[in-house]
Design an enzyme around this catalytic site. Structure first.
Site, PDB file in Angstrom:
ATOM      1  N   ASP A   1      31.382  19.665  -9.098  1.00 36.76           N
ATOM      2  CA  ASP A   1      32.257  19.819  -7.925  1.00 36.76           C
ATOM      3  C   ASP A   1      32.669  18.437  -7.441  1.00 36.76           C
ATOM      4  O   ASP A   1      32.115  17.424  -7.888  1.00 36.76           O
ATOM      5  CB  ASP A   1      31.519  20.586  -6.825  1.00 36.76           C
ATOM      6  CG  ASP A   1      32.481  21.341  -5.917  1.00 36.76           C
ATOM      7  OD1 ASP A   1      33.707  21.152  -6.063  1.00 36.76           O
ATOM      8  OD2 ASP A   1      32.012  22.105  -5.068  1.00 36.76           O
TER       9      ASP A   1
ATOM     10  N   HIS B   1      40.541  29.371 -11.031  1.00 36.35           N
ATOM     11  CA  HIS B   1      40.335  28.927  -9.646  1.00 36.35           C
ATOM     12  C   HIS B   1      41.130  27.656  -9.319  1.00 36.35           C
ATOM     13  O   HIS B   1      41.820  27.598  -8.303  1.00 36.35           O
ATOM     14  CB  HIS B   1      38.840  28.719  -9.404  1.00 36.35           C
ATOM     15  CG  HIS B   1      38.493  28.114  -8.086  1.00 36.35           C
ATOM     16  ND1 HIS B   1      38.918  28.644  -6.889  1.00 36.35           N
ATOM     17  CD2 HIS B   1      37.763  27.004  -7.764  1.00 36.35           C
ATOM     18  CE1 HIS B   1      38.467  27.901  -5.886  1.00 36.35           C
ATOM     19  NE2 HIS B   1      37.766  26.890  -6.394  1.00 36.35           N
TER      20      HIS B   1
HETATM   21 FE1  N7H Z   1      36.767  25.503  -5.146  1.00 38.06          FE
HETATM   22  N1  N7H Z   1      33.570  26.612  -8.579  1.00 38.06           N
HETATM   23  O1  N7H Z   1      32.468  26.276  -8.893  1.00 38.06           O
HETATM   24  O2  N7H Z   1      34.186  27.400  -9.264  1.00 38.06           O
HETATM   25  N2  N7H Z   1      36.161  24.561  -6.831  1.00 38.06           N
HETATM   26  N3  N7H Z   1      35.038  26.559  -5.125  1.00 38.06           N
HETATM   27  N4  N7H Z   1      37.273  26.288  -3.323  1.00 38.06           N
HETATM   28  N5  N7H Z   1      38.402  24.326  -5.050  1.00 38.06           N
HETATM   29  C1  N7H Z   1      36.795  23.499  -7.417  1.00 38.06           C
HETATM   30  O3  N7H Z   1      37.989  19.768  -8.454  1.00 38.06           O
HETATM   31  C2  N7H Z   1      34.126  26.698  -6.157  1.00 38.06           C
HETATM   32  C3  N7H Z   1      36.515  27.133  -2.564  1.00 38.06           C
HETATM   33  C4  N7H Z   1      39.427  24.409  -4.098  1.00 38.06           C
HETATM   34  O4  N7H Z   1      42.571  19.781  -6.962  1.00 38.06           O
HETATM   35  C5  N7H Z   1      36.109  23.133  -8.618  1.00 38.06           C
HETATM   36  O5  N7H Z   1      36.190  19.407  -7.299  1.00 38.06           O
HETATM   37  C6  N7H Z   1      33.074  27.615  -5.732  1.00 38.06           C
HETATM   38  C7  N7H Z   1      37.256  27.558  -1.400  1.00 38.06           C
HETATM   39  C8  N7H Z   1      40.409  23.388  -4.364  1.00 38.06           C
HETATM   40  O6  N7H Z   1      42.468  20.648  -8.968  1.00 38.06           O
HETATM   41  C9  N7H Z   1      35.058  23.994  -8.759  1.00 38.06           C
HETATM   42  C10 N7H Z   1      33.367  27.984  -4.445  1.00 38.06           C
HETATM   43  C11 N7H Z   1      38.492  26.943  -1.488  1.00 38.06           C
HETATM   44  C12 N7H Z   1      39.951  22.701  -5.480  1.00 38.06           C
HETATM   45  C13 N7H Z   1      35.086  24.921  -7.637  1.00 38.06           C
HETATM   46  C14 N7H Z   1      34.601  27.337  -4.077  1.00 38.06           C
HETATM   47  C15 N7H Z   1      38.472  26.129  -2.683  1.00 38.06           C
HETATM   48  C16 N7H Z   1      38.704  23.314  -5.880  1.00 38.06           C
HETATM   49  C17 N7H Z   1      36.507  22.028  -9.591  1.00 38.06           C
HETATM   50  C18 N7H Z   1      32.635  28.887  -3.505  1.00 38.06           C
HETATM   51  C19 N7H Z   1      39.675  27.037  -0.554  1.00 38.06           C
HETATM   52  C20 N7H Z   1      40.615  21.498  -6.125  1.00 38.06           C
HETATM   53  C21 N7H Z   1      35.951  20.698  -9.215  1.00 38.06           C
HETATM   54  C22 N7H Z   1      31.362  29.161  -3.586  1.00 38.06           C
HETATM   55  C23 N7H Z   1      40.208  28.162  -0.172  1.00 38.06           C
HETATM   56  C24 N7H Z   1      41.590  21.902  -7.184  1.00 38.06           C
HETATM   57  C25 N7H Z   1      36.785  19.897  -8.258  1.00 38.06           C
HETATM   58  C26 N7H Z   1      42.263  20.671  -7.755  1.00 38.06           C
HETATM   59  C27 N7H Z   1      37.943  22.886  -6.948  1.00 38.06           C
HETATM   60  C28 N7H Z   1      34.258  26.047  -7.434  1.00 38.06           C
HETATM   61  C29 N7H Z   1      35.219  27.512  -2.866  1.00 38.06           C
HETATM   62  C30 N7H Z   1      39.505  25.322  -3.091  1.00 38.06           C
HETATM   63  C31 N7H Z   1      34.062  23.920  -9.911  1.00 38.06           C
HETATM   64  C32 N7H Z   1      31.887  28.100  -6.528  1.00 38.06           C
HETATM   65  C33 N7H Z   1      36.774  28.513  -0.302  1.00 38.06           C
HETATM   66  C34 N7H Z   1      41.668  23.132  -3.544  1.00 38.06           C
END
Ligand code: N7H
Length: 494
Positions: free
Chosen positions: A196, A343
């Site tokens: 993350d 995602h």
């Molecule tokens: Fe997410 N995951 O493990 O799948 N997220 N996220 N997220 N997320 C990102 O780029 C995850 C949540 C965004 O700029 C990564 O840092 C999980 C919410 C956005 O390319 C991973 C949860 C919201 C990005 C995860 C969760 C977002 C992003 C890739 C909840 C907003 C950047 C690593 C438990 C509504 C996208 C990274 C970009 C990245 C996961 C929550 C949004 C691995 C498990 C609630 C904008």
């Protein structure tokens, strides 16, 4: 190249732009019990402890130097921020206080004043009913939250006791929880196992350009620089029609709102054993490996390597390399490399709008600053017995246009990304991408589906769909906060 704005980092709280340095973080949700005593304790003891964005920036610089020299980080830094709900603002300023309603890009946003537990907000996001949230978030009023960070759990616990000692009976702690980054090689990875904190927006006036002559509008390669008014009040925001030009600053009706921000908090429980069992069974049914299926749901491998650059096999060196792991676009990919519903593609579609226009995307960005909570999965745990997940935190100047827009219009919307088709060899025709199967929520907690979990890379026309009957990420509490500037903390609020 447009001139960068000057950011008043000494006046902005430290979690907002670059994030407080942390291995451990206490979230102390409180109710103000004695307003006069609270204001006095804040002025005398607490405000001097608050960590500004200037201090965070300096600490980040030291960390980078140490990493370059392969030296361990020895400093044991304390981080402290404070922010208030609408009820807290009313406690501090009285019932005739101005309403914090934002005008941005022609929209009027009053969702801070409604709050995350307002029925209209809950139904707009397809959130689970309030009755299923942690009891503390529904049985008592929350006025504010202290975020207290440090190098380990004990340090954070000890400093939390000192903080609460300063505040005495002026507050009642409604709920507190210490969250910790995961141990050893899982450090930096969320509970499903994915790295993350890989991609964040760059901020003009703060983020260093790696290649100012060739890529003047990027920090790290692929990291687009945004105008700071997207995240902090008092600065120009993004133009809604030109992704590099500055737009109007979002407005707030109070003169003391410069250098403040809005924080969205969501406690998201992750059903890790259930997720792993589901992915393993579906992968067998679809004839692919569980690793590939889970990574296509996310859009990155567990190492952080993006599917766009590593479609069939993980590449940990790429995942680790911040000069490469964000340097990609989605526009030309008819989901042969990365599903439309992955995602990261749903939550930040980059150039994936008609004509590759990024301007409509860049007005819906957030800065994320979450941390993991709960223990590691026990080897005998086949269904979740202990709560674990992500304390999701993000910053923005419009809650409706940024966090809520991403959740309701993109990840929860099976039709988004709009206007997509299949490769001609694959039959062409329109595609319904489906839900973000990580965080997307259907109305009433209903089932979700996603198009094309099986890759057609580099060619092929296999049609496949993933049916997801249950949520593996479950909201258990939420609140909206106003993060005041240091000036406001020193003056009007105390
Ligand atoms: Fe997410 N995951 O493990 O799948 N997220 N996220 N997220 N997320 C990102 O780029 C995850 C949540 C965004 O700029 C990564 O840092 C999980 C919410 C956005 O390319 C991973 C949860 C919201 C990005 C995860 C969760 C977002 C992003 C890739 C909840 C907003 C950047 C690593 C438990 C509504 C996208 C990274 C970009 C990245 C996961 C929550 C949004 C691995 C498990 C609630 C904008």
């Amino acid at each position: 190249m447009p001139t960068d704005p000057t950011l008043h980092l000494n006046d902005i709280q430290g979690d907002v732009l670059e994030g407080l340095q942390k291995n451990s973080e206490n979230f102390i949700f409180f109710k103000i019990a004695d307003v006069a005593a609270f204001k006095l304790a804040m002025k005398t003891h607490v405000i001097p402890l608050i960590t500004t964005a200037a201090v965070v920036h300096q600490r980040e610089f030291i960390n980078e130097q140490r990493k370059k020299l392969h030296q361990p980080i020895l400093e044991r830094w304390l981080g402290l921020n404070v922010s208030f709900t609408k009820d807290g603002m009313t406690e501090l300023l009285g019932t005739s206080r101005p309403q914090l309603i934002v005008q941005k890009n022609g929209n009027s946003d009053n969702h801070f004043e409604l709050g995350a537990d307002d029925p209209a907000v809950i139904s707009g996001l397809n959130d689970p009913p309030k009755t299923s949230w942690l009891p503390q978030f529904i049985s008592d009023r929350i006025d504010g939250v202290f975020l207290l960070t440090g190098p380990d759990h004990d340090f954070v616990d000890r400093h939390s006791q000192l903080l609460l000692g300063h505040l005495g009976n002026s507050i009642v702690v409604v709920y507190s929880e210490i969250a910790n980054v995961r141990p050893d090689s899982e450090k930096g990875h969320e509970h499903f196992g994915f790295l993350d904190g890989v991609s964040q927006p760059g901020v003009r006036g703060l983020t260093r350009r790696r290649n100012p002559t060739i890529k003047p509008d990027q920090g790290l390669p692929g990291q687009d620089l945004l105008w700071p008014g997207e995240f902090v009040f008092g600065y120009p925001g993004q133009s809604p029609t030109d992704d590099t030009a500055q737009g109007n600053p979002p407005t707030l009706p109070v003169s003391w709102s410069a250098n403040s921000s809005f924080m969205v908090f969501r406690r998201l429980e992750q059903k890790v054993p259930e997720f792993n069992t589901f992915v393993a069974a579906q992968a067998t049914a679809l004839g692919m490996t569980p690793e590939l299926l889970a990574s296509r749901m996310v859009g990155r491998w567990r190492s952080g390597a993006p599917m766009e650059l590593a479609p069939l096999q993980d590449n940990p060196a790429l995942g680790n390399d911040n000069l490469e792991n964000n340097d990609f676009q989605f526009g030309g990919d008819l989901q042969r490399l990365c599903p439309y519903a992955a995602h990261i593609r749903k939550a930040y579609p980059r150039d994936d709008f008609p004509g590759g226009d990024e301007a409509p995307v860049q007005i819906h960005r957030i800065i994320r600053a979450g941390i993991q909570f709960g223990p590691e999965v026990d080897k005998n745990e086949t269904t979740t017995t202990t709560s674990r997940g992500l304390m999701f935190v993000c910053y923005q100047t419009s809650i409706t246009d940024q966090f809520e827009f991403i959740q309701s219009q993109w990840v929860n919307n099976p039709g988004f990304i709009f206007g997509k088709s299949r490769p001609v060899g694959g039959g062409g025709g329109p595609v319904r991408p489906g839900f973000d199967t990580i965080i997307g929520q259907a109305a009433g907690g209903g089932p979700r589906d996603m198009d094309e979990p099986v890759p057609n890379y580099p060619t092929g026309d296999t049609r496949s769909a993933l049916h997801v009957p249950a949520q593996f990420v479950v909201l258990t509490a939420a609140a909206y906060f106003y993060v005041p500037s240091m000036t406001a903390l020193h003056s009007v609020l105390t």
